[in-house]
Write a protein that holds these residues in place. Structure first.
Motif, mmCIF file in Angstrom:
data_model
loop_
_atom_site.group_PDB
_atom_site.id
_atom_site.type_symbol
_atom_site.label_atom_id
_atom_site.label_comp_id
_atom_site.label_asym_id
_atom_site.label_seq_id
_atom_site.Cartn_x
_atom_site.Cartn_y
_atom_site.Cartn_z
ATOM 1 N N UNK A 211 -9.435 -2.869 -5.375
ATOM 2 C CA UNK A 211 -8.882 -2.785 -3.882
ATOM 3 C C UNK A 211 -7.334 -2.189 -4.701
ATOM 4 N N UNK A 212 -6.542 -2.174 -4.432
ATOM 5 C CA UNK A 212 -4.919 -1.875 -4.149
ATOM 6 C C UNK A 212 -3.807 -2.726 -3.405
ATOM 7 N N UNK A 213 -2.713 -2.871 -3.681
ATOM 8 C CA UNK A 213 -1.991 -3.315 -2.992
ATOM 9 C C UNK A 213 -0.893 -2.498 -2.627
ATOM 10 N N UNK A 214 -0.675 -2.185 -0.751
ATOM 11 C CA UNK A 214 0.096 -1.392 -1.173
ATOM 12 C C UNK A 214 1.051 -2.069 -0.091
ATOM 13 N N UNK A 215 3.070 -1.645 -0.242
ATOM 14 C CA UNK A 215 3.686 -2.130 0.459
ATOM 15 C C UNK A 215 4.535 -1.493 1.074
ATOM 16 N N UNK A 216 4.782 -1.564 2.526
ATOM 17 C CA UNK A 216 5.328 -0.859 3.202
ATOM 18 C C UNK A 216 6.827 -1.416 3.255
#
Length: 242
Positions: A211-216
């Motif tokens: 998967x990947x990392x999401x930064x809000x």
């Protein structure tokens, strides 16, 4: 995709106009020559080569548009490399029909080397500069996590203070509709993209790693990962632990 199709149509139309309609003043350099210098140029041969160069570029644009339109898992880098080599080869071929550079026996005229300098510069930029830029974009994203900031290095670099970060999510990459400002080199996506859900995001992604990392982030959502799932997981844990 449609931007590429439009670009292909324009380029092909320009080639047709130069070769078939005789719009030779569209050829850069020729349109600023004196009448005497124009008479030394075999403009019909040059116009034909310009046309074939335009047709070739248009064909490559259409192929890339088809690949993007059908979402085929095909690297676009080889198409750009072929196009660059093709353009450089055609540009050098055109110089052979410029009698201001070469005489009737094919030898350089006095001062002919100086007239070739712009072509040499363009060739170096295309053959060295563009591949170097593509190689730079293809490199893994370097991310440094400090006590107060996430630092994303390289192209589209960002410094993200933790106090401006709303959330950090372990997720998967959403479906991407198109690139708005950035680069796609092999499996890597870098820059600004729009998802099929209509969200504008900043990507630092290797599509072969999930998967990947999401930064809000308060400025823009960011998706990023590393060269492996293990390294991406470690980065995620480093960020969450701050």
């Amino acid at each position: 995709m449609w931007i590429l199709v439009l670009a292909a149509v324009i380029v092909i139309a320009l080639g047709f106009a130069v070769d078939r309609l005789g719009w030779h003043d569209l050829i850069s350099g020729y349109n600023t020559m004196s009448r005497e210098k124009k008479e030394r140029v075999n403009i019909q041969k040059v116009a034909r080569l310009v046309a074939w160069m335009c047709y070739g570029i248009g064909a490559i644009f259409l192929l890339i548009a088809l690949i993007e339109g059908f979402e085929l898992d095909i690297s676009l880098a080889p198409f750009f490399i072929v196009m660059i080599v093709f353009i450089v080869a055609m540009l050098w071929r055109m110089q052979k029909y410029d009698g201001n550079i070469y005489d009737e026996s094919g030898r350089l005229r006095p001062g002919g080397k100086k007239r070739l300098i712009p072509i040499v510069i363009v060739s170096v930029v295309l053959l060295v500069g563009v591949p170097a830029l593509m190689f730079w974009f293809s490199q893994p994203t370097e991310v440094t996590v400090t006590d107060s900031t996430i630092v994303i290095e390289g192209s589209y670099s960002r410094e993200i203070p933790f106090d401006e970060l709303d959330d950090v999510t372990w997720t998967t990459l959403p479906e991407i509709a198109r690139r708005t400002s950035g680069a796609e080199s092999g499996s890597r996506l870098t820059g600004h993209f729009r998802t099929k859900a209509g969200e504008d995001v900043l990507l630092f992604i290797d599509r072969d790693v999930e998967p990947v990392i999401r930064l809000d982030w308060s400025e823009e959502p960011i998706y990023l990962n590393q060269s492996s799932a293990e390294a991406t997981r470690q980065l995620y844990e480093d960020i969450r632990s701050r």
